[in-house]
Design a protein around this motif. Structure first.
Motif, PDB file in Angstrom:
ATOM      1  N   ALA A   1      15.756  11.312   8.065  1.00 30.28           N
ATOM      2  CA  ALA A   1      16.569  10.222   7.527  1.00 30.28           C
ATOM      3  C   ALA A   1      16.372   8.975   8.364  1.00 30.28           C
ATOM      4  O   ALA A   1      15.820   9.016   9.457  1.00 30.28           O
ATOM      5  CB  ALA A   1      18.044  10.630   7.507  1.00 30.28           C
ATOM      6  N   MET A   2      16.861   7.855   7.832  1.00 29.63           N
ATOM      7  CA  MET A   2      16.759   6.577   8.528  1.00 29.63           C
ATOM      8  C   MET A   2      18.163   6.065   8.874  1.00 29.63           C
ATOM      9  O   MET A   2      19.094   6.276   8.123  1.00 29.63           O
ATOM     10  CB  MET A   2      16.055   5.530   7.646  1.00 29.63           C
ATOM     11  N   THR A   3      18.248   5.369   9.998  1.00 26.81           N
ATOM     12  CA  THR A   3      19.484   4.711  10.321  1.00 26.81           C
ATOM     13  C   THR A   3      19.533   3.371   9.590  1.00 26.81           C
ATOM     14  O   THR A   3      18.587   2.967   8.929  1.00 26.81           O
ATOM     15  CB  THR A   3      19.576   4.462  11.839  1.00 26.81           C
ATOM     16  N   ALA A   4      20.637   2.672   9.718  1.00 25.94           N
ATOM     17  CA  ALA A   4      20.814   1.414   8.974  1.00 25.94           C
ATOM     18  C   ALA A   4      19.768   0.379   9.344  1.00 25.94           C
ATOM     19  O   ALA A   4      19.385  -0.448   8.525  1.00 25.94           O
ATOM     20  CB  ALA A   4      22.215   0.849   9.231  1.00 25.94           C
ATOM     21  N   ASP A   5      19.266   0.414  10.589  1.00 31.38           N
ATOM     22  CA  ASP A   5      18.265  -0.596  10.998  1.00 31.38           C
ATOM     23  C   ASP A   5      16.835  -0.133  10.745  1.00 31.38           C
ATOM     24  O   ASP A   5      15.886  -0.779  11.156  1.00 31.38           O
ATOM     25  CB  ASP A   5      18.442  -0.934  12.481  1.00 31.38           C
ATOM     26  N   GLY A   6      16.692   1.002  10.043  1.00 32.97           N
ATOM     27  CA  GLY A   6      15.353   1.447   9.671  1.00 32.97           C
ATOM     28  C   GLY A   6      14.696   2.379  10.652  1.00 32.97           C
ATOM     29  O   GLY A   6      13.555   2.781  10.447  1.00 32.97           O
ATOM     30  N   ALA A   7      15.371   2.753  11.741  1.00 30.25           N
ATOM     31  CA  ALA A   7      14.778   3.675  12.721  1.00 30.25           C
ATOM     32  C   ALA A   7      14.906   5.111  12.218  1.00 30.25           C
ATOM     33  O   ALA A   7      15.866   5.469  11.543  1.00 30.25           O
ATOM     34  CB  ALA A   7      15.486   3.536  14.071  1.00 30.25           C
TER      35      ALA A   7
ATOM     36  N   GLU B   1       0.812  -1.221   0.000  1.00 32.81           N
ATOM     37  CA  GLU B   1       0.000   0.000   0.000  1.00 32.81           C
ATOM     38  C   GLU B   1       0.844   1.270   0.000  1.00 32.81           C
ATOM     39  O   GLU B   1       0.294   2.364   0.082  1.00 32.81           O
ATOM     40  CB  GLU B   1      -0.926   0.005   1.217  1.00 32.81           C
ATOM     41  N   GLY B   2       2.161   1.125  -0.079  1.00 31.12           N
ATOM     42  CA  GLY B   2       2.982   2.320  -0.135  1.00 31.12           C
ATOM     43  C   GLY B   2       4.435   1.977  -0.363  1.00 31.12           C
ATOM     44  O   GLY B   2       4.899   0.888  -0.025  1.00 31.12           O
ATOM     45  N   LEU B   3       5.156   2.912  -0.972  1.00 30.21           N
ATOM     46  CA  LEU B   3       6.578   2.756  -1.254  1.00 30.21           C
ATOM     47  C   LEU B   3       7.314   4.015  -0.846  1.00 30.21           C
ATOM     48  O   LEU B   3       6.731   5.113  -0.838  1.00 30.21           O
ATOM     49  CB  LEU B   3       6.807   2.506  -2.752  1.00 30.21           C
ATOM     50  N   GLU B   4       8.591   3.871  -0.521  1.00 33.90           N
ATOM     51  CA  GLU B   4       9.417   5.043  -0.299  1.00 33.90           C
ATOM     52  C   GLU B   4      10.800   4.793  -0.873  1.00 33.90           C
ATOM     53  O   GLU B   4      11.274   3.649  -0.940  1.00 33.90           O
ATOM     54  CB  GLU B   4       9.493   5.418   1.176  1.00 33.90           C
ATOM     55  N   LEU B   5      11.437   5.856  -1.278  1.00 37.28           N
ATOM     56  CA  LEU B   5      12.765   5.812  -1.884  1.00 37.28           C
ATOM     57  C   LEU B   5      13.684   6.733  -1.088  1.00 37.28           C
ATOM     58  O   LEU B   5      13.316   7.887  -0.811  1.00 37.28           O
ATOM     59  CB  LEU B   5      12.693   6.264  -3.340  1.00 37.28           C
ATOM     60  N   ARG B   6      14.877   6.222  -0.738  1.00 39.79           N
ATOM     61  CA  ARG B   6      15.823   7.012   0.040  1.00 39.79           C
ATOM     62  C   ARG B   6      17.189   6.997  -0.631  1.00 39.79           C
ATOM     63  O   ARG B   6      17.556   6.036  -1.300  1.00 39.79           O
ATOM     64  CB  ARG B   6      15.915   6.476   1.479  1.00 39.79           C
ATOM     65  N   ASP B   7      17.915   8.100  -0.428  1.00 41.18           N
ATOM     66  CA  ASP B   7      19.238   8.206  -1.023  1.00 41.18           C
ATOM     67  C   ASP B   7      20.273   7.505  -0.145  1.00 41.18           C
ATOM     68  O   ASP B   7      19.947   6.901   0.884  1.00 41.18           O
ATOM     69  CB  ASP B   7      19.609   9.670  -1.284  1.00 41.18           C
ATOM     70  N   ALA B   8      21.544   7.613  -0.539  1.00 44.50           N
ATOM     71  CA  ALA B   8      22.608   6.898   0.172  1.00 44.50           C
ATOM     72  C   ALA B   8      22.742   7.347   1.618  1.00 44.50           C
ATOM     73  O   ALA B   8      23.191   6.577   2.481  1.00 44.50           O
ATOM     74  CB  ALA B   8      23.937   7.091  -0.559  1.00 44.50           C
TER      75      ALA B   8
END
Length: 402
Positions: free
Chosen positions: A390-396, A344-351
């Motif tokens: 932004a997100m950390t490596a574990d998705g938080a 039901e949803g997508l997101e795109l994040r940079d490096a």
């Protein structure tokens, strides 16, 4: 869709009518709205209210809508709640229409509006049995035949239904899109400019953005990147719309250019499917789709569950867990339907983990429907301001939120 309406029939009597599915099952009733013949894809909507917004949603192009709520039409029709300039459904199926409207905002009855716009419908149908049939067998082509047309042999009517085009493979967005660009001005102080590609846009969507200080330039489905840049847009939006997303190659190519240039992007419904395809995911046709205003969805970025408004027969085929590397960054599923695990949803994040694009399969403008997901327009404003967390490596989330 083919429609041959004639003069209005008194909805309290109506002419004999028959609904014929492509598998040969039939339901009898009386004409409702215009009398004549229409063919489309049979789908059911579970909303108990908001039929005016449903009927005027361009996403219903070439679809015959079956209302699961048995009593329809009590609030009549007004001139304020349309989501576009016309009714788009191919046909309308109800159990028990209201004999007369009972609402202070009503200016005419639902039956009168269906007739005026030449929409062929049928009433008195066992919509519960019809819905159960569609749930078991899947969405399929259907015809409504009233008046003299209803007297033809069933085999001939089935032939008319099966000769109609299927929804899979249908390219419909350009059929419902605006032919000329227009601007929805920001309410109050202008904060941002957004180029919205009209693939079947609902009027409430640019209004929601305008209420947040966004000047919205609504462009045709055939718009180019040069036309987007000419608006001075800070971001790009792809709207809801009808048809098979696999047919929208020009729009997918445009979206890939938007992503390549790092322009902030937000998509709704058809726009979510096109983002999925632009990122390299596939799309597929659901057995009977999601249509209504009561679908539970989890926003994985916050852990919250929302009750949401839906109208889609296709979905994105993406892994529910983990990130997927794409040429434009790291993609993940951000929202999931709690009924059937549909994306039901997508997101795109940079490096660096910053959000650059996101989309949802449902309708946060919720006209009609719950307002649980209205925050998504605020999320888009944050993205335009460069303030998306932004997100950390574990998705938080780095801002400490859930």
């Amino acid at each position: 869709m083919s429609s041959t309406p004639t003069a209005k029939v008194d909805h309290r009597a109506g002419s004999p009518a028959v609904l014929v599915l492509e598998d040969g099952r039939t339901f009898t009733g009386r004409s409702y709205g215009a009398e004549g013949v229409t063919v489309g894809e049979a789908v059911f909507s579970t909303g108990m209210t908001g039929y005016q917004e449903t009927l005027t949603d361009p996403s219903y192009r070439r679809q015959v809508v079956v209302m699961t709520s048995p009593h329809v039409g009590n609030t009549g029709w007004n001139d304020e709640d349309d989501e576009s300039g016309r009714i788009w459904v191919a046909g309308y199926v109800v159990r028990d229409p209201s004999l007369r409207p009972s609402n202070w905002r009503s200016t005419r009855s639902l039956d009168e509006e269906l007739t005026a716009q030449g929409v062929v419908g049928i009433r008195g149908v066992d919509t519960r049995a019809l819905t159960r049939h569609l749930r078991e067998r899947g969405a399929m082509r259907v015809g409504i035949f009233s008046g003299e047309a209803a007297q033809a042999p069933t085999a001939e009517l089935v032939d008319q239904v099966t000769s109609a085009p299927q929804m899979a493979g249908a390219a419909l967005a350009e059929e419902v899109s605006t032919q000329a660009s227009y601007i929805v001005p920001a309410v109050g102080e202008k904060r941002h400019t957004v180029a919205a590609i009209d693939l079947g846009i609902k009027s409430m969507t640019p209004n929601q953005m305008a209420a947040r200080g966004i000047e919205v330039h609504v462009l045709p489905a055939t718009a180019t990147i040069e036309q987007i840049e000419a608006t001075g847009a800070d971001g790009v939006f792809f709207s809801n719309g009808p048809g098979d997303p696999s047919t929208a190659e020009p729009q997918i190519a445009l979206l890939r250019t938007v992503l390549e240039r790092g322009i902030p992007f937000f998509g709704i419904c058809f726009g979510n499917q096109l983002l999925g395809r632009a990122l390299g995911f596939g799309t597929f046709k659901l057995k009977y789709g999601h249509r209504g205003i009561n679908q539970p969805v989890m926003d994985r970025t916050t852990g919250k569950v929302e009750v949401t408004a839906h109208n889609h027969g296709f979905a994105v085929d993406a892994p529910l867990e983990g990130d997927t590397a794409t040429p434009y960054g790291s993609a993940r599923v951000s929202h999931v339907c709690l009924n059937d695990d549909v994306v039901e949803g997508l997101e795109l994040r940079d490096a660096a983990g910053a959000l650059t694009a996101f989309s949802v399969q449902y309708h946060p403008e919720a006209a009609a429907g719950p307002h649980d997901a209205a925050y998504l327009f605020d999320r888009f404003v944050d993205l335009l301001q460069g303030a998306a967390p932004a997100m950390t490596a574990d998705g938080a989330r780095t801002d400490g939120a859930l």
